[in-house]
Design an enzyme around this catalytic site. Structure first.
Site, PDB file in Angstrom:
ATOM      1  CD  GLU A 427     -61.326 -89.005 -19.030  1.00  0.00           C
ATOM      2  OE1 GLU A 427     -62.395 -88.771 -19.624  1.00  0.00           O
ATOM      3  OE2 GLU A 427     -60.407 -89.671 -19.515  1.00  0.00           O
ATOM      4  CG  ASP A 500     -62.506 -86.709 -23.008  1.00  0.00           C
ATOM      5  OD1 ASP A 500     -61.278 -86.678 -22.894  1.00  0.00           O
ATOM      6  OD2 ASP A 500     -63.264 -85.747 -22.738  1.00  0.00           O
ATOM      7  CG  ASP A 502     -61.383 -90.819 -25.255  1.00  0.00           C
ATOM      8  OD1 ASP A 502     -60.436 -90.045 -25.247  1.00  0.00           O
ATOM      9  OD2 ASP A 502     -61.951 -91.228 -24.199  1.00  0.00           O
ATOM     10  CG  ASP A 504     -57.942 -93.378 -22.139  1.00  0.00           C
ATOM     11  OD1 ASP A 504     -56.957 -92.659 -22.342  1.00  0.00           O
ATOM     12  OD2 ASP A 504     -57.886 -94.636 -22.039  1.00  0.00           O
TER      13      ASP A 504
END
Ligand code: 28F
Length: 637
Positions: A427, A500, A502, A504
């Site tokens: 990403e 990641d 997180d 997202d």
């Protein structure tokens, strides 16, 4: 512990040999000694209560996980017979618990034996694989109890009291020397018993977890049977008609079917035989699909929704957006397939086909507006399929013309042997850059992705093929998509999603998993899809090497080891914060990295996750991602 005289008759010796066989090769009887095998013990006991319910005598089943991972299952059936068998001098109850396959209380004659995924190995196997088992039976005005240890009778059936109730209660503690873990997963058991309650209309199943404070409880009872099941599956979906179509036919092969169409594009059909989830399908599912295609095409032609010149609607057009559950009871089921979850009985196909034909055509005749709504969706699906086919043709022709069929962004690896190669789908360009520098270019390719991906749940196949975010993934994997997907053509043995930790990252991970699950499913089933696990923390302290931690627990444990003073803790927000060497050491080096292999363990659960994330309802999505983003490990589909 009182001395127990053993008079080993031929019977006892056979019993002991049987139980020894089970203890030596438990995997043969319950599939594995992992947590799945541990859960099978519970399913086997509960199945006996469900059989009692199917026979019409048990209305309530109560399952408790007691402190210390002791299981207690209680039903209000007739109670296992306690009469002493004249030939063996042993009670039926003790026979059921000591003889292998003695549990087949309903043989081929009178009824149906539901049974766990491994088809009714019965209570005796649970006995053999438990430290101890205690069976308490209430019937004929008395309370009777017997006890076993590792399958051996340590207390023969004894009357311990009186009661005017009937029923069977079984408590057991699994053998820690056999199972990898004794820690039951409440949610897994809860899911299975919710399913059992859906499949056994009106049966009440209570599940309690008393190991924790506050206790966990679930209480399932669905008078609606499969109608309730389909409504539960469609909870986060927009439906095309208010109530599921319902077929409930008793007879030699009892058949129960519920169908409800939604606005989504995915097909969700679950099939069961004697309450076993036939994930590999079989003749009952084949008869169902054949009937669906026939009835809808006949109706479309009869009502001139399809012109004579129109080609027939294909099965996949008719099944787009469908949620359906089929449950059949078969006395002598033949199971085939890799995991013995495919029904082989050929007679069942025709039976389901004819019952469906009659019931579904009647429903359409009696509900013309619903029929019209469903058929409009089928016709538009058929047109989109045509468009997708043309788009695919276009892609193929485009590829044929262009020499470079690989995406520009792909930093390929030098080896061309798929088994030893892996592609990281990363990403963001910054992480992509570090990954390109940090990798071992012999066998590691990098494909950076950028920005929000297309929401694959809400898009039809034609949009998927042409989407510029997914095109590079399709070309990099190199095996086509959808019905064209050919696993033998994959260019990498591992497709690793590196995003990641997180929200997202969780979103893009799930979007990619949705895409692989729907359009490259063999890639997932074949175990080629992985999730990279970047570190969450870096601990640095004078005098020692940097320490990378992949979870909160690991960090606390390492802090204990090295002492907290003078330690600098860096929380990684994203892959971009790591330089190429760190990324290599922590996340890409096969010697040191952690990869999670993605398994399609339970299509039902997977679909719910995708639907929550991709459906129209915003709230369930926000809740789910927030709850799961930090536990990325639990996001296996
Ligand atoms: C918590 C676990 O195992 N419940 C069971 C019954 C009831 C009968 C039965 C079971 C007949 C002779 C084989 C009673 N009365 N719960 C349970 N409830 N087994 S297991 O019969 C066993 C067969 O031996 C039962 C009349 N017929 C059947």
């Amino acid at each position: 512990m009182e001395k127990y005289e053993h008079s080993y008759g031929a019977e006892q010796i056979q019993v002991l040999e049987g139980l020894e066989a089970v203890r030596k090769r438990p995997g043969m009887y319950i599939g594995s000694v992992s947590i799945r095998g541990l859960h099978h013990l519970v399913y086997e006991i509960v199945d006996n209560s469900v059989d009692e319910a199917l026979a019409g005598y048990c209305k309530n089943i109560h399952i408790t996980i007691e402190p210390g991972n002791i299981i207690c299952v209680e039903d209000d059936g007739r109670g296992i017979p306690v009469a002493i068998h004249p030939k063996t001098g042993i009670s039926a109850a003790e026979t059921v618990y000591t003889k292998l396959h003695a549990g087949g209380k309903f043989g081929g004659d009178s009824g149906y034996k539901v049974s766990g995924g491994l088809h009714g190995v019965g209570a005796s196997v649970v006995n053999a694989l438990s430290e101890w088992v205690e069976v308490t039976i209430q019937r004929d005005g008395g309370i009777y109890q017997m006890k076993f240890e590792k399958g051996k009778t340590v207390q023969k059936l004894t009357k311990i009291g009186s009661s005017d109730k009937t029923g069977t209660k079984v408590r057991f503690f699994a053998d820690g020397g056999i199972f990898e873990t004794l820690e039951y997963d409440f949610e897994v058991l809860e899911d299975r018993f919710r399913e059992m309650a859906f499949l056994t209309k009106g049966l009440r199943i209570k599940v309690e977890d008393k190991r924790c404070e506050p206790e966990k409880k679930a209480d399932f009872c669905f008078e609606g049977g499969l109608v309730s099941f389909v409504e539960y599956l469609n909870k986060n979906k927009e439906t095309l008609h208010p109530k599921p179509i319902y077929i409930d036919k008793s007879g030699e092969y009892p058949i129960e079917i519920a169908i409800q169409y939604t606005t989504s594009y995915s097909e969700n059909i679950y099939s069961f035989v004697n309450n076993i989830n036939t994930i590999e399908g079989g003749t009952h599912l084949e008869g169902f699909k054949r009937s669906l295609t026939k009835v809808f095409n006949d109706y479309a032609k009869a009502k001139n929704i399809l012109k004579e010149k129109d080609s027939n609607l294909q099965g996949e057009d008719i099944r787009e957006g469908i949620t359906a559950v089929i449950s059949v009871k078969v006395k002598e089921p033949q199971f085939e397939g890799q995991t013995k979850t495919k029904l082989g009985n050929s007679e069942v196909s025709g039976i389901v086909f004819s019952i469906m034909n009659e019931a579904l055509s009647t429903f359409l005749e009696e509900n013309p507006s619903i029929a019209k709504t469903i058929l409009e969706k089928c016709v538009s699906a058929s047109r989109a399929r045509e468009a997708a086919r043309k788009a695919r043709e276009l892609v193929r022709r485009k590829n044929a013309l262009e020499t470079t069929t690989l995406p520009g962004k792909l930093a390929d690896c030098s080896s061309k042997i798929p088994e030893e190669c892996e592609v990281y789908i990363v990403e963001g360009d910054s992480a992509g850059g570090s990954a390109k520098q940090g990798r071992d270019r012999k066998f590691q390719a990098i494909l950076p992705l950028w920005g929000k991906m297309l929401n694959v749940e809400k898009s039809r196949a034609d949009k998927i093929y042409n989407n510029d975010k997914l095109q590079p993934v399709i070309l990099a994997v190199g095996a086509g998509i959808g019905n064209d997907f050919d696993i033998t053509k994959i260019r990498y043995g591992k497709v690793i999603i590196m995003a990641d930790a997180d929200v997202d990252g969780a979103h893009i991970r799930t979007l990619l998993l949705t895409f692989f699950y729907r359009y490259m499913r063999p890639l997932v089933e074949n175990g080629n899809v992985y999730l990279a696990q970047p570190p969450l923390y870096k601990l640095s302290k004078k005098g020692i090497k940097d320490i990378y931690c992949y979870s909160d627990e690991e960090m606390n444990q390492r802090l204990e080891e090295i002492g907290r003073d003078g330690v600098n803790i860096q929380r990684y927000k994203g892959l971009g914060e790591m330089n190429p060497e760190q990324l290599w050491d922590t996340t890409m080096n096969p010697e040191t990295r952690i990869l999670i292999k993605v398994n399609v363990e339970d299509a039902m659960k997977a679909d719910k996750i995708f639907t929550i994330l991709m459906g129209d309802e915003i709230e369930p999505r926000r809740e789910f991602i927030a709850a799961n983003a930090k536990y990325v490990k639990n996001l296996d589909i």
